[in-house]
Design an enzyme around this catalytic site. Structure first.
Site: not given
Length: 434
Positions: A21-22, A25
């Protein structure tokens, strides 16, 4: 001890999910020229780290998530902004602006996140949750198209001892028709009356069509064919909709009808589904998850009252990470010869997929500090700029999201309180799959 593999699988799967998820980004942020100073898995003291192209990658001691630090998240604000409160102290918003500005060194001004265009901000912030959606789809695809989805078969897994609405039989309860006829767990039903049986739907249709008349049933047991006589009993049974939910009348009472009852449950087998079935499954679970999140305040209230009163929690209610880990442990520790390794792996992957869907939907909530809050700010900023362009007015500049810092702190405190509540409830009053 048999629950440990399931718990470890869930913890590792969650760490990978959060890490990706990170990473979702990080990749577009670096692509758009944003300074990304840190990418860490876990929190607390640093166990290991290395710096690559200006970004410190590493692991921390407490494996409860992760983060990526995008520098310059907050715009500096207008010159006329309020910097000091009534008591002469720097406001929370101004403190946040100053902290954000300190992350950008001399000559790095163009690498601040707040300088990105609104569409690029949306891409950076949406990419994280989107990775969770992709992971959920991957989990469901592996299970549905590879391992197979649990599908009821014409093999009997359970024979009821008696006819009762209670959890346990008493001496006053009549013997169930299946038990009286001699049906046993492990029997494979091949014929019910005049109907040939290939799956559990055939069994249900044959029982419904026969009413309470005695019927000849052919089963295969230990390789031998046997013929039994079953006499169903008409009982009041709840009416369910296509999703399996019990239907209620205008007064909220369950709707029932007289239906033939035998007292057998099917064994399940893993049956592979076509790839086209995956989007529908993702959509169905997404709707159910969104419904729970919309009812979150009510669900948390019920969880609190059940915790205080000692009442059993609803299996359809909200559950925390400890509860999810407990479910994973139950999957690997379940004692059943009919529940094989592939089925357990499939259920673990479905649990992990559902958790990723929850992360995807939860992070889209338009509140800071969630990704959805930053996305809402970018949408507002882009809309405001477009309207100004249409009206021939100057660019109004970036949105000063720092002004929402008091609300962000309130939301963060609420999330922490919710997490603590669910952890306590999962330990003291857990939801069980059994």
């Amino acid at each position: 001890m048999r629950s440990i593999p399931g718990i470890l699988f869930l913890v590792l799967g969650l760490l990978v999910s959060v890490g990706l998820h990170e990473f979702g980004h990080l990749v577009p942020a670096k692509k758009f020229g944003v300074k990304v100073s840190q990418y860490f898995i876990g929190f607390g003291p640093t166990l290991w780290s290395t710096t690559i192209r200006g970004t410190e990658y590493g692991l921390k001691a407490i494996p409860l998530g992760g983060y990526v630090r995008l520098s310059g998240m907050l715009a500096p604000g207008k010159e006329s902004r309020k910097r000091v409160g009534r008591r002469g102290q720097v406001t929370l918003a101004e403190e946040a602006r100053l902290a954000s500005a300190e992350e950008i060194g001399p000559g790095e001004e163009d690498q601040a996140f707040w300088r990105l265009s609104a569409p690029r901000k949306l891409i950076v912030m949406f990419s994280g949750p989107f990775v969770n959606l992709l992971l959920a789809g991957l989990c469901f695809t592996i299970v549905m198209c590879g391992i197979g989805s649990p599908t009821p078969t014409n093999k009997v897994s359970y024979v009821a001892q008696c006819i009762t609405t209670a959890q346990e039989c008493t001496s006053d309860d009549p013997v169930s028709p299946a038990r009286a006829a001699g049906l046993e767990s492990g029997d494979t039903i091949t014929r019910w009356g005049d109907a040939d049986i290939e799956n559990w739907e055939d069994v249900q249709s044959a029982i419904a069509a026969g009413g309470d008349a005695p019927v000849s049933v052919t089963v295969t047991r230990a390789g031998e064919e046997r013929t039994l006589t079953v006499t169903p009993v008409l009982t009041q049974r709840p009416v369910t909709d296509s999703s399996g939910n019990v239907m209620t009348d205008s007064s909220g009472n369950p709707v029932t009808e007289l239906r033939p009852y035998v007292g057998v449950s099917p064994a399940y087998a893993q049956v592979a589904q076509p790839l086209s079935a995956v989007p529908g499954q993702v959509w169905t679970i997404s709707k159910a998850t969104a419904g729970v999140l919309l009812r979150l305040p009510v669900e948390l209230w019920h969880t609190t009252t059940d915790l205080i009163s000692g009442n059993e929690r609803s299996t359809s209610g909200v559950v925390g990470i400890v509860g999810v880990a407990g479910m994973a442990g139950e999957i690997t520790s379940a004692d059943s010869e009919l529940y094989g390794v592939s089925a357990r792996i499939g259920d673990l992957l479905l649990l992990l997929g559902s958790l990723n869907l929850t992360l995807f939907i939860f992070n889209l909530i338009p509140l800071l500090p969630l990704d959805g809050g930053h996305m809402a700010g970018a949408l507002y900023e882009g809309t405001r700029r477009q309207i100004a362009r249409w009206r021939g007015r100057p660019d109004p500049g970036p949105v000063d999201t720092a002004r929402l810092m008091p609300l962000s702190y309130a939301v963060a405190i609420a999330f922490i309180a919710m997490t603590v509540l669910l952890i306590v409830a999962d330990i003291v009053n857990p939801i069980s799959l059994r």
